[in-house]
Write an enzyme that holds these catalytic residues in place. Structure first.
Site, PDB file in Angstrom:
ATOM      1  N   HIS A 158       0.814  -1.225   0.000  1.00 32.46           N
ATOM      2  CA  HIS A 158       0.000   0.000   0.000  1.00 32.46           C
ATOM      3  C   HIS A 158       0.842   1.268   0.000  1.00 32.46           C
ATOM      4  O   HIS A 158       0.307   2.370  -0.135  1.00 32.46           O
ATOM      5  CB  HIS A 158      -0.945  -0.001   1.204  1.00 32.46           C
ATOM      6  CG  HIS A 158      -2.055  -0.994   1.067  1.00 32.46           C
ATOM      7  ND1 HIS A 158      -3.280  -0.673   0.556  1.00 32.46           N
ATOM      8  CD2 HIS A 158      -2.094  -2.316   1.331  1.00 32.46           C
ATOM      9  CE1 HIS A 158      -4.046  -1.756   0.530  1.00 32.46           C
ATOM     10  NE2 HIS A 158      -3.344  -2.766   0.991  1.00 32.46           N
ATOM     11  N   ASP A 365       3.458   9.339  -1.300  1.00 29.03           N
ATOM     12  CA  ASP A 365       2.258   8.632  -0.866  1.00 29.03           C
ATOM     13  C   ASP A 365       1.983   7.514  -1.859  1.00 29.03           C
ATOM     14  O   ASP A 365       2.054   7.735  -3.068  1.00 29.03           O
ATOM     15  CB  ASP A 365       1.064   9.598  -0.837  1.00 29.03           C
ATOM     16  CG  ASP A 365       0.107   9.310   0.313  1.00 29.03           C
ATOM     17  OD1 ASP A 365       0.030   8.147   0.730  1.00 29.03           O
ATOM     18  OD2 ASP A 365      -0.560  10.254   0.776  1.00 29.03           O
TER      19      ASP A 365
END
Ligand code: ADQ
Length: 457
Positions: A158, A365
């Site tokens: 992730h 991110d």
């Protein structure tokens, strides 16, 4: 999909109705519901050894079984706070300066992965399909394979996969890379992550990559990008729930015609919040017409409070917030509102809707779901503008946002000014383009395409 789905993640979230927290938890619960399945991981509790920390707690709810384990204080320190959050997390976000490597962290990490695998093994059936999530569990499949488990096992990261030079700073990186190759499918958010991973595996570790298949360490795995989405339709509807409406109305009347910029993040040094505060300060300094007319709301609930860097960033932001307000506030105008609380998902949708500008500025991110939620919550007839960091995975999909470099506060301030005065036509066009992508690549598409690829791997 043939067999039962088994999801493994560091933390098992609540599976009962309204308490379901983040977007990922919801996506996983939906996947488990579809096929009926098992969710395995840490309970979130820390228990002294011998006081029940070793046992598995099973619960059943509407076709989903959760099986959880507690961590001991040492495990929590070495595996979770240590190797996962003080080593892999900063390193994979390019913060070598914050990466704390200790041998005992690594050993604790391996130990917890082994203990988790040993606890899961008796619950497994031969035709199960396992989906393992995130950087906490890189060695998990290899440990299961050592116990003769031959099920199909997929991994999804992730967070970003960094460039090769950065990975090399991690002691035992090759050991972890070999562990990864015990998976049948290795999934990332973006094609860029895939490229960086393959570059590292091929040029550093002598792997071979052809037609989406990677061979290394005598093993073979499919490597592919699956950009995660949100439940776009459901999110857009949140605005019309009671909580969503109440929050929206409340903010609208408090704003009295002023423009609100919103930032929403877990309080984390990767999210670029200090840089964002600085860009807002620049807006007020360079564009006097923004003074008294623009407010910035930053919602940032505390996270990982056991790690020092998180306490530091917290006090740094408190200082910056009071400095900006001290300098610019008027008796009837507070420029910056800074809240450290979690807001319900529905209320958050109302906050997004009331904000004419969504400001998302991570320094790195994996994806960033806030950018997607902000767009989904807008009024298509009068939408707000998304200002988005080029270093968020979502920037690769959301090209109709105003894409900025979060380190360049002047550029971000300019983008904010552009967003403030963007004509309605342009806002509608950009929003429609963004929504089209969000509806196509939603969270259902993400999990179905991942599970199909795993089935075929
Ligand atoms: P995160 O780093 O947690 O996730 P993000 O993708 O933005 O980052 O997801 C945060 C979630 O928490 C969002 O759904 C958001 O609404 C929610 N949230 C944040 N602040 C909140 C608040 N104050 N109140 C309520 N909810 C709040 C990691 C990776 C990301 C990746 C996701 C999913 O770091 O890059 O997108 O996993 O893969």
């Amino acid at each position: 999909m043939a067999g039962r789905l088994v999801v493994v993640s560091n933390r098992v979230g609540p599976v009962r109705g309204a308490t379901r927290a983040g977007g990922l938890a919801v996506a996983l619960v939906d996947a488990l519901r579809e096929a009926g399945g098992l969710w395995f991981g840490w309970s979130g509790r820390i228990t002294e050894p011998g006081a029940g920390a070793g046992g598995v707690t099973e619960e059943h709810y509407r076709g989903i079984t959760t099986a959880t384990l507690d961590l001991t204080p040492d495990e929590h320190h070495d595996y979770y706070n240590g190797f996962a959050n003080q080593c892999l997390w900063p390193l994979f976000h390019y913060r070598i300066d914050l990466t704390a490597y200790e041998r005992r962290f690594y050993e604790g990490y391996q130990r917890v992965n082994v203990r988790f695998a040993q606890a899961l093994q008796p619950l497994l059936r031969p035709d199960d399909i396992l989906w393992v999530h995130d950087y906490h569990l890189i060695p998990f499949a290899e440990t299961l394979r050592a116990m003769e488990q031959r099920q199909r096992i997929g991994f999804f990261l992730h967070i970003p996969f960094p460039s090769r030079e950065v990975v090399l700073a991690l002691p035992h990186h090759d050991r972890l890379a070999k562990s990864l190759m015990a998976y049948d499918l290795i999934g990332f958010h973006t094609q860029r992550d895939v490229e960086r991973f393959v570059d590292y595996m091929v040029n550093e570790l002598g792997g071979e990559f052809r037609d989406g298949r990677l061979r290394a360490f005598g093993r073979e795995a499919v490597v592919k990008a699956f950009p995660i989405g949100i439940d776009t339709k459901a999110y857009a509807d949140f605005v019309y729930t009671e909580d969503g409406q109440r929050q929206w109305q409340r903010v609208k009347s408090a704003l009295r015609g002023r423009t609100q910029i919103i930032g929403v993040d877990r309080l984390d040094y990767t999210k670029g919040i200090p840089e964002r505060f600085a860009a807002f300060e620049r807006l007020l300094a360079d564009y006097p017409d923004a003074r008294g007319r623009v407010e910035f709301l930053q919602v940032a609930p505390l996270s990982r409070e056991g790690v020092n860097e998180y306490a530091e960033i917290r006090s740094r932001l408190e200082g910056a917030a009071s400095r900006i307000n001290g300098h610019y506030a008027e008796v009837d105008w507070t420029p910056l509102h800074y809240i450290n609380r979690t807001v319900s998902r529905r209320a958050l949708a109302g906050l997004y809707r009331a904000s004419k500008i969504g400001l998302v500025t991570p320094l790195r991110d994996g994806m960033n779901l806030v950018a997607k939620e902000y767009v989904a919550a807008q009024d298509p007839e009068d939408p707000g503008v998304l200002v988005l960091s080029r270093f968020a995975g979502s920037a690769w999909q959301m090209k109709s946002a105003l894409i900025i470099n979060p380190y360049d506060t002047v550029e971000v301030a300019e983008a904010l000014q552009t967003a403030r005065y963007m004509p309605l036509d342009e806002r509608k066009t950009r929003h429609a383009e963004l929504m089209k992508g969000l509806l196509e690549d939603d969270v259902t598409h993400w999990r179905r395409s991942y599970l199909q690829a795993l089935d075929a791997a």
